[in-house]
Design an enzyme around this catalytic site. Structure first.
Site, PDB file in Angstrom:
ATOM      1  N   SER A  67     -11.068  -4.856   0.159  1.00  0.00           N
ATOM      2  CA  SER A  67     -11.759  -3.694   0.727  1.00  0.00           C
ATOM      3  C   SER A  67     -12.344  -2.852  -0.395  1.00  0.00           C
ATOM      4  O   SER A  67     -11.613  -2.429  -1.301  1.00  0.00           O
ATOM      5  CB  SER A  67     -10.782  -2.856   1.560  1.00  0.00           C
TER       6      SER A  67
ATOM      7  N   ASN B  15       0.809  -1.220   0.000  1.00  0.00           N
ATOM      8  CA  ASN B  15       0.000   0.000   0.000  1.00  0.00           C
ATOM      9  C   ASN B  15       0.845   1.275   0.000  1.00  0.00           C
ATOM     10  O   ASN B  15       0.401   2.319  -0.475  1.00  0.00           O
ATOM     11  CB  ASN B  15      -0.934   0.021   1.212  1.00  0.00           C
TER      12      ASN B  15
ATOM     13  N   CYS C 257      -3.483   5.120   7.714  1.00  0.00           N
ATOM     14  CA  CYS C 257      -3.730   4.694   9.089  1.00  0.00           C
ATOM     15  C   CYS C 257      -2.627   5.142  10.034  1.00  0.00           C
ATOM     16  O   CYS C 257      -2.818   5.197  11.241  1.00  0.00           O
ATOM     17  CB  CYS C 257      -3.867   3.173   9.145  1.00  0.00           C
TER      18      CYS C 257
ATOM     19  N   HIS D 206     -13.593   0.242  -0.504  1.00  0.00           N
ATOM     20  CA  HIS D 206     -13.364   1.687  -0.623  1.00  0.00           C
ATOM     21  C   HIS D 206     -12.026   2.028  -1.259  1.00  0.00           C
ATOM     22  O   HIS D 206     -11.758   3.188  -1.572  1.00  0.00           O
ATOM     23  CB  HIS D 206     -13.507   2.370   0.742  1.00  0.00           C
TER      24      HIS D 206
END
Length: 644
Positions: free
Chosen positions: A209, A161, A336, A211
C-alpha cells in the site's frame, strides 16, 4: 497544523514532496491513457513501464509479476480470490488441495474478513483457522507444522501494523515445506523498512500500500509469483495485462514510483541505525514521563519505527486525548479499528493481560523522520508526563486539591465522588471495581481520607448513626426510596441540596422525595450522560456551532465564556495558545459547576469545546436539558477549528 507532531505513520503518512511533484507532472504533462497508441499515450505507457520495472528491481520479483491497484485491501482480495478459485479447481479435478484457510491471529482484519467473504461466496466450505502467536507476537511454527499438511491457503504478514513485530518468514517457509498451501504475505508495513527479495522465497502473493510510505492514498501493488494461480478481481478493458482492468491511476503510480526511486537511490530516508536510535530516545522519554509503562513487544523483534505500550491506570482514550492535546498524533492500534474502542485483538492473541490490551497506545513513525522532530516529540512527551502529575493521575506532584463533585465513568456506569478540599475528606458513591485504582491514585495524590464508600442500591456502609454524613463544609443526607434503594442529597452546610445522587432510580419515582429543581446525578449513561432534572428541557438544534459561528458569537457577546471541557491533564498538556483563550472545567467536574451557572441573574453564553466535539456536545446538551438556553458547543472540536 504547524505545531503538530505526527507519530501515526503505520496508519498513513504525509506525501513525499517528490511524490507530490511526480503526481502533478503526470496530471499536467503525462495525462495520456497508457492504453492509447498515439504519442501522448505512449509517453504515459513509458512512465508506467518504468515504474513497474523499478518496483520489480526493488522488491526482487524475478520472473514474478507486479500489478498496480488501489491498495492493500484490493491486493488481499485479489490474492484470496485467486487462491480459493485455485483450490476449488483442484478439488473439482480430484486433486489434493487442503481443507484449511490458515491466517495469523494477529493479521490485519482485512485478511480474515476477506477469507470469510470469498469462502462463503465461492462455496468452498473451507475451515478458517487462526494460527496462534507467542508472547513475542511471532507465529507458533510448531502449530503451523501441524496444520501445514491440510492447509489450502496460509496468510501471514511481514511485520505487524500494531506492534511492529517482524515475522520469521524463513521459519514459516520451512514449516510449509511439502504443504500444498498457497502463501500470501501482507507486506504493507515492510516496504522501505525491511529488505525484500521476493523471488527467493516461496511467497505466492504480496500486497503493498503506497500511503503507508509517503505515496498518496488509493495506490498500491500486488506481487504474484511466477506460476502462482491468478484470477482477476476485476474484468473489463484488459489493463495491467488483463489482470486488473480499469484505466491506471497514473498520478498515483507516478507518485509511488517517486517513493520507490528514493528507496532505490538512497539518501532520502533514515538508515536502520538512525531509526533504532530515534526509537530508543522516544522509548526513554516515555519511560521517564510515564512510570510503570509496559512496552508490548520486544524491541529486538520489532520494526524500529513502532512502539506499542500501555500505562497502568490509564486507558487508551485518556492517553490519546492527552497526547492529542499536546499535538502529538498517536493511535490505539489499527486506524481501521480506532472508532470501535475494543481491546486490541493483537495483544490478546499474544496473551498479554487485559489491562494492557485494553489500554494500548501505538506510536509509529516513518523513515523520513528527523532529529528535530524526535527532540520535539520527546519534549512533548515530558510535557504530558508533567500534566499527568499535575492532575494527580500518576500519584505524585499533584496540584491543589479538587473540590466538589467529581464524576468518573467506566463501561457506561457512573461513579460519583464528593470531595471536600478544606477537610481532605471524600465519599464515593457507587464505586466500580474497574475504577478502584484510579480512585485510589487520585485520593492518595491529593491527600484525601476516604470517609465513606456508599451504594445507592441498598444504602449499605453508611458510616454514621443518623441520616446525615458531614464532609467538612458539605453534607450528604440519605433518603430511602420506595424501591428499596437509596439516594443521597448533597449540599453545602446551611444551604439547600443542589444535587441528588440517585443511582438507577426512575426520576418519576423521586417526585416529592427531592426538591423539584435539584440536579439528578444518575448511575448510568443510559439514564443521562451527566445530570438531568425532574423537568428536563429538550436540547436545541442551534447549540451546534462551527468555528466561524463561535468566533462571531464571542465577538458579539463580550461576556461569553469559552469553556474547555477536556480533563485537567489534557488542558495542562495543551499548547499555550489553546489554553489562554478558555477556562478549564473538565466534563467530569461539570455537574459541580451547574448550580453556579443556573443561579446567574443574567445567564451568559457558554461555548464548550474539546478535542473532537463529543464531550462538548454532551456538556451543552446537559445545560440545555436543565434549562440553560445559552449553552453551545464547538462542532468538530479543536480538530476542525482555528483555535490552537
Amino acid at each position: 497544523m504547524d505545531n503538530e507532531i505526527y507519530l501515526d505513520g503505520n496508519a498513513t503518512s504525509a506525501v513525499l514532496p517528490a511524490a507530490l511533484r511526480a503526481a502533478v507532472y503526470a496530471m499536467e504533462a503525462r495525462y495520456g491513457n497508457p492504453s492509447s497508441t498515439h504519442g501522448t499515450g505512449l509517453q504515459a505507457r513509458a512512465m508506467l513501464d518504468a515504474a513497474r520495472a523499478r518496483a520489480a528491481r526493488l522488491l526482487g520479483t524475478g520472473s514474478g509479476r507486479i500489478m498496480f491497484n488501489s491498495g492493500a485491501t484490493e491486493g488481499i482480495q485479489t490474492a484470496v480470490l485467486s487462491a480459493l478459485c485455485a483450490v476449488r479447481a483442484r478439488r473439482a479435478a480430484g486433486k489434493a488441495a487442503g481443507s484449511l484457510l490458515v491466517y495469523g491471529a494477529t493479521e490485519h482484519k482485512a485478511v480474515p474478513e476477506s477469507l470469510a467473504h470469498w469462502n462463503a461466496l465461492l462455496g468452498t466450505g473451507l475451515e478458517l483457522v487462526a494460527l496462534p502467536v507467542g508472547a513475542d507476537g511471532r507465529h507458533d511454527l510448531q502449530a503451523l507444522r501441524r496444520l501445514a499438511p491440510e492447509a489450502a491457503f496460509v496468510c501471514t504478514m511481514a511485520a505487524n501494523n500494531e506492534t511492529g513485530v517482524i515475522s520469521d518468514l524463513a521459519g514459516i517457509a520451512a514449516a510449509l515445506e511439502g504443504s500444498p498451501a498457497l502463501w500470501m504475505v501482507d507486506c504493507v508495513q515492510a516496504l522501505g523498512k525491511l529488505p525484500l527479495d521476493l523471488a527467493d522465497t516461496r511467497i505466492d502473493y504480496a500486497p503493498f500500500s503506497g500511503h503507508k510510505l509517503y505515496a498518496p492514498k488509493g495506490i498500491g501493488m500486488l506481487y504474484v509469483r511466477a506460476g502462482a494461480p491468478f484470477t482477476p478481481l476485476m474484468k473489463g478493458g484488459g489493463q495491467e495485462a488483463g489482470e486488473r482492468s480499469g484505466t491506471e491511476n497514473m498520478a498515483g503510480i507516478a507518485a509511488l514510483d517517486a517513493v520507490l526511486a528514493a528507496l532505490e537511490e538512497g539518501g532520502t530516508f533514515r538508515s536502520h541505525a538512525e531509526l533504532h536510535g530515534f526509537r530508543d530516545r522516544l522509548a526513554q522519554a516515555l519511560r521517564q514521563a510515564l512510570p510503570g509503562i509496559a512496552f508490548n513487544a520486544p524491541f529486538d523483534k520489532t520494526l524500529p519505527t513502532t512502539l506499542n505500550f500501555s500505562v497502568p491506570g490509564l486507558s487508551s482514550k485518556e492517553l490519546l486525548d492527552l497526547f492529542d492535546a499536546a499535538a502529538l498524533r498517536v493511535s490505539a492500534g489499527s486506524a481501521c479499528s480506532a472508532a470501535k474502542a475494543q481491546p486490541s485483538y493483537v495483544l490478546d492473541a499474544m496473551g498479554l493481560p487485559e489491562w494492557r490490551s485494553s489500554s494500548a497506545v501505538r506510536l509509529s513513525f516513518g523513515p523520513l523522520i528527523d532529529e528535530a522532530t524526535v527532540a520535539k516529540a520527546c519534549a512533548r512527551i515530558a510535557r504530558c508526563g508533567d500534566a499527568l502529575r499535575l492532575s494527580g493521575l500518576l500519584g505524585d506532584g499533584a496540584a491543589a486539591r479538587p473540590d466538589g463533585l467529581l464524576q468518573l465513568t467506566a463501561d457506561g456506569r457512573h461513579t460519583w465522588l464528593v470531595l471536600d478540599a478544606a477537610s481532605g475528606t471524600c465519599a464515593v458513591i457507587d464505586p466500580q471495581p474497574a475504577l478502584a485504582d484510579r480512585i485510589g491514585t487520585l485520593l492518595g495524590a491529593h491527600g484525601f481520607r476516604l470517609a465513606a464508600r456508599l451504594s445507592t442500591h441498598d444504602g449499605g456502609a453508611w458510616p454514621v448513626s443518623g441520616d446525615t454524613l458531614h464532609l467538612g463544609s458539605r453534607s450528604l443526607r440519605r433518603v430511602a426510596l420506595d424501591t428499596g434503594g437509596v439516594c443521597y442529597l448533597l449540599a453545602l452546610e446551611g444551604d439547600t441540596p443542589r444535587h441528588a445522587l440517585t443511582g438507577s432510580a426512575d426520576p418519576a419515582g423521586l417526585a416529592g422525595l427531592v426538591p423539584p429543581d435539584i440536579l439528578l446525578c444518575p448511575a448510568t449513561e443510559a439514564q443521562a450522560a451527566l445530570c438531568t432534572t425532574l423537568r428536563p428541557c429538550a436540547a436545541a438544534a442551534d447549540m451546534h456551532l462551527d468555528s466561524t459561528a463561535v468566533a462571531a458569537l464571542l465577538r458579539n457577546s463580550p461576556g461569553a465564556l469559552l469553556v474547555d471541557v477536556r480533563e485537567l491533564h489534557e488542558h495542562a498538556a495543551a499548547l499555550p495558545s489553546t489554553r489562554a483563550q478558555a477556562v478549564n472545567i473538565p466534563l467530569s467536574r461539570l455537574a459541580g459547576e451547574l448550580p453556579r451557572w443556573l443561579a446567574q441573574a443574567e445567564p451568559v453564553p457558554l461555548v464548550f469545546f474539546c478535542r473532537s466535539g463529543n464531550r462538548s456536545a454532551r456538556a451543552a446538551s446537559c445545560l440545555r436539558s436543565v434549562g440553560y438556553a445559552q449553552a453551545y458547543h464547538m462542532h468538530g472540536g479543536i480538530a476542525l477549528s482555528d483555535l490552537r
